[in-house]
Design an enzyme around this catalytic site. Structure first.
Site, PDB file in Angstrom:
ATOM      1  N   ASP A  73      21.603  30.070  67.667  1.00 23.59           N
ATOM      2  CA  ASP A  73      22.175  29.578  68.921  1.00 23.59           C
ATOM      3  C   ASP A  73      23.576  30.170  69.021  1.00 23.59           C
ATOM      4  O   ASP A  73      24.516  29.643  68.417  1.00 23.59           O
ATOM      5  CB  ASP A  73      22.223  28.041  68.914  1.00 23.59           C
ATOM      6  CG  ASP A  73      22.795  27.493  70.222  1.00 23.59           C
ATOM      7  OD1 ASP A  73      23.225  28.291  71.068  1.00 23.59           O
ATOM      8  OD2 ASP A  73      22.825  26.260  70.382  1.00 23.59           O
ATOM      9  N   TRP A  98      24.518  27.314  59.333  1.00 22.70           N
ATOM     10  CA  TRP A  98      23.275  26.693  59.795  1.00 22.70           C
ATOM     11  C   TRP A  98      22.138  27.471  59.144  1.00 22.70           C
ATOM     12  O   TRP A  98      22.125  28.691  59.177  1.00 22.70           O
ATOM     13  CB  TRP A  98      23.244  26.787  61.317  1.00 22.70           C
ATOM     14  CG  TRP A  98      21.897  26.715  61.985  1.00 22.70           C
ATOM     15  CD1 TRP A  98      21.247  27.731  62.615  1.00 22.70           C
ATOM     16  CD2 TRP A  98      21.073  25.562  62.113  1.00 22.70           C
ATOM     17  NE1 TRP A  98      20.067  27.272  63.120  1.00 22.70           N
ATOM     18  CE2 TRP A  98      19.924  25.948  62.831  1.00 22.70           C
ATOM     19  CE3 TRP A  98      21.180  24.231  61.688  1.00 22.70           C
ATOM     20  CZ2 TRP A  98      18.902  25.061  63.131  1.00 22.70           C
ATOM     21  CZ3 TRP A  98      20.155  23.353  61.991  1.00 22.70           C
ATOM     22  CH2 TRP A  98      19.040  23.772  62.697  1.00 22.70           C
ATOM     23  N   ASP A 117      28.655  31.789  61.511  1.00 26.32           N
ATOM     24  CA  ASP A 117      29.467  32.125  62.679  1.00 26.32           C
ATOM     25  C   ASP A 117      30.607  33.037  62.257  1.00 26.32           C
ATOM     26  O   ASP A 117      31.133  32.908  61.157  1.00 26.32           O
ATOM     27  CB  ASP A 117      30.030  30.848  63.308  1.00 26.32           C
ATOM     28  CG  ASP A 117      28.963  30.066  64.077  1.00 26.32           C
ATOM     29  OD1 ASP A 117      27.891  30.644  64.323  1.00 26.32           O
ATOM     30  OD2 ASP A 117      29.210  28.904  64.420  1.00 26.32           O
ATOM     31  N   TRP A 149      30.477  25.994  63.780  1.00 20.98           N
ATOM     32  CA  TRP A 149      30.562  26.174  62.329  1.00 20.98           C
ATOM     33  C   TRP A 149      31.871  26.835  61.932  1.00 20.98           C
ATOM     34  O   TRP A 149      32.137  27.014  60.747  1.00 20.98           O
ATOM     35  CB  TRP A 149      29.350  26.972  61.829  1.00 20.98           C
ATOM     36  CG  TRP A 149      28.057  26.241  62.052  1.00 20.98           C
ATOM     37  CD1 TRP A 149      27.149  26.492  63.028  1.00 20.98           C
ATOM     38  CD2 TRP A 149      27.543  25.124  61.320  1.00 20.98           C
ATOM     39  NE1 TRP A 149      26.101  25.601  62.943  1.00 20.98           N
ATOM     40  CE2 TRP A 149      26.321  24.750  61.893  1.00 20.98           C
ATOM     41  CE3 TRP A 149      28.015  24.397  60.226  1.00 20.98           C
ATOM     42  CZ2 TRP A 149      25.555  23.695  61.429  1.00 20.98           C
ATOM     43  CZ3 TRP A 149      27.243  23.337  59.754  1.00 20.98           C
ATOM     44  CH2 TRP A 149      26.034  22.997  60.353  1.00 20.98           C
ATOM     45  N   TYR A 158      35.277  30.472  67.973  1.00 23.47           N
ATOM     46  CA  TYR A 158      33.945  31.055  67.713  1.00 23.47           C
ATOM     47  C   TYR A 158      33.797  32.378  68.465  1.00 23.47           C
ATOM     48  O   TYR A 158      34.101  32.461  69.653  1.00 23.47           O
ATOM     49  CB  TYR A 158      32.849  30.078  68.156  1.00 23.47           C
ATOM     50  CG  TYR A 158      31.494  30.735  68.214  1.00 23.47           C
ATOM     51  CD1 TYR A 158      30.810  31.043  67.050  1.00 23.47           C
ATOM     52  CD2 TYR A 158      30.917  31.089  69.436  1.00 23.47           C
ATOM     53  CE1 TYR A 158      29.575  31.688  67.092  1.00 23.47           C
ATOM     54  CE2 TYR A 158      29.685  31.727  69.491  1.00 23.47           C
ATOM     55  CZ  TYR A 158      29.029  32.017  68.315  1.00 23.47           C
ATOM     56  OH  TYR A 158      27.806  32.656  68.358  1.00 23.47           O
ATOM     57  N   THR A 161      27.514  35.237  66.041  1.00 21.27           N
ATOM     58  CA  THR A 161      26.765  34.727  64.885  1.00 21.27           C
ATOM     59  C   THR A 161      25.994  35.849  64.191  1.00 21.27           C
ATOM     60  O   THR A 161      25.362  36.671  64.857  1.00 21.27           O
ATOM     61  CB  THR A 161      25.761  33.640  65.352  1.00 21.27           C
ATOM     62  OG1 THR A 161      26.492  32.624  66.047  1.00 21.27           O
ATOM     63  CG2 THR A 161      25.046  33.000  64.174  1.00 21.27           C
TER      64      THR A 161
END
Lengths: 171, 144
Positions: A73, A98, A117, A149, A158, A161
């Site tokens: 995500d 994650w 991330d 994260w 952020y 990812t």
């Protein structure tokens, strides 16, 4: 030695009496013409098209459909100056992650994937990808990936990812 | 950073080689490692380390209760039996340095009984438990 000379002379004279330069050129011409015409013969293009349909081109790391992005995500770092496994310059990887499990259709095995991330720059904004396989609601924080994260990083912005394969998930 | 990340990934991959389904090792990776790290080292100031600490908490009844009532254990998606196996695997795999006496492993009954009542104030309970442990021998750090 002499007998060898005689043998070759005999075979050369015998070949010359049975053929001519003109017949050689004619045979060569036929072969060349045949080779040139071969691609023009009718072929079954339908079956080739079917074969292409049966084996679609697999998605690459810059596509959200790529198999190891099944639980991601976020923005794909492969589109943001990094790769699918390394952060773009100027960002750092989050120490908390994650974790998901994705099925690789290439070899039929399930792999455990860590989604880290990359933090320290504003959102990349390119190649947004949300697949969330195996995600649980926010009240199960360890199984929810809506969290930022980057919260454990000094720079908690952020950016994108990455997806790192940790190993095979045994059943 | 990239090199460090690749090294961490390689370590994690090595950790996984022998992991089997439902094994405590694989459950740790899937349900705990995201926050506590591939070497159970935690994140300074954010996530408490399990490596070196867990076995020290297991020395006392209060320490054992604390471990089973912190959010990571009390709210874990793992069943009582699988959580028990993960905790015992962690204590065995990441012991404190030079610790000779192994702590008594958790039992499923103990985990099932205690984890149902989560802590109201985790930090305060940790400080109390660590103070009591320090009075009777080695103790994990109160802050992390």
């Amino acid at each position: 030695m002499r007998s060898l000379d005689q043998l070759f002379e005999h075979s050369a004279r015998s070949l010359a009496s049975r053929s001519s330069r003109r017949s050689l050129l004619a045979a060569l011409g036929q072969a060349l013409m045949g080779a040139a015409l071969l691609p023009l013969l009718p072929i079954d293009r339908g079956s080739r098209a079917q074969a292409a349909d049966a084996k679609p081109k697999t998605a690459g790391p810059e596509s959200c459909a790529y198999w190891k992005y099944c639980a991601i995500d976020g923005f794909l770092c492969a589109c943001c100056g990094g790769t699918s496994t390394s952060c773009p310059p100027g960002t750092g990887s989050s120490p908390i992650t994650w974790i998901g499990t994705c099925h690789n259709p290439g070899d039929g095995r399930d792999y455990i994937v860590s989604y880290n991330d990359c933090c320290g720059k504003t959102s990349c904004g390119t190649c947004a990808c949300e697949r969330d396989e195996g995600e649980k609601p926010l009240y199960r924080p360890s199984r929810n990936n809506d969290l930022n994260w980057c919260m454990a990083n000094a720079e908690s912005n952020y950016h994108c990812t990455v997806s790192v394969i940790l190993g095979v998930a045994e059943k | 950073m990239r090199r460090a990340f690749a090294a961490a990934a390689a370590l994690a991959a090595a950790l996984l080689v022998r992991a089997a389904h439902g094994s405590p090792q694989q459950d740790y990776i899937l349900y705990c490692m995201g926050c506590h790290g591939d070497q159970a080292q935690g994140v300074p100031g954010k996530v408490p380390p399990l490596a070196g600490s867990l076995a020290l908490f297991m020395r006392s009844a209060a320490g054992r209760d604390y471990l089973l009532r912190v959010p990571g254990a009390a709210n874990s998606a793992l069943t009582d039996a699988r959580l028990t196996a993960v905790l015992n695997w962690l204590a065995e795999s990441f012991p404190p340095e030079a610790m000779t006496a192994r702590p008594e492993p958790f039992t499923v009954a103990e985990v099932a009984r205690v984890r149902r009542s989560p802590l109201a104030n985790v930090q305060e309970t940790r400080r109390e438990v660590v103070r009591a442990l320090a009075a009777s021998g080695r103790a994990p750090p109160a802050a992390y």
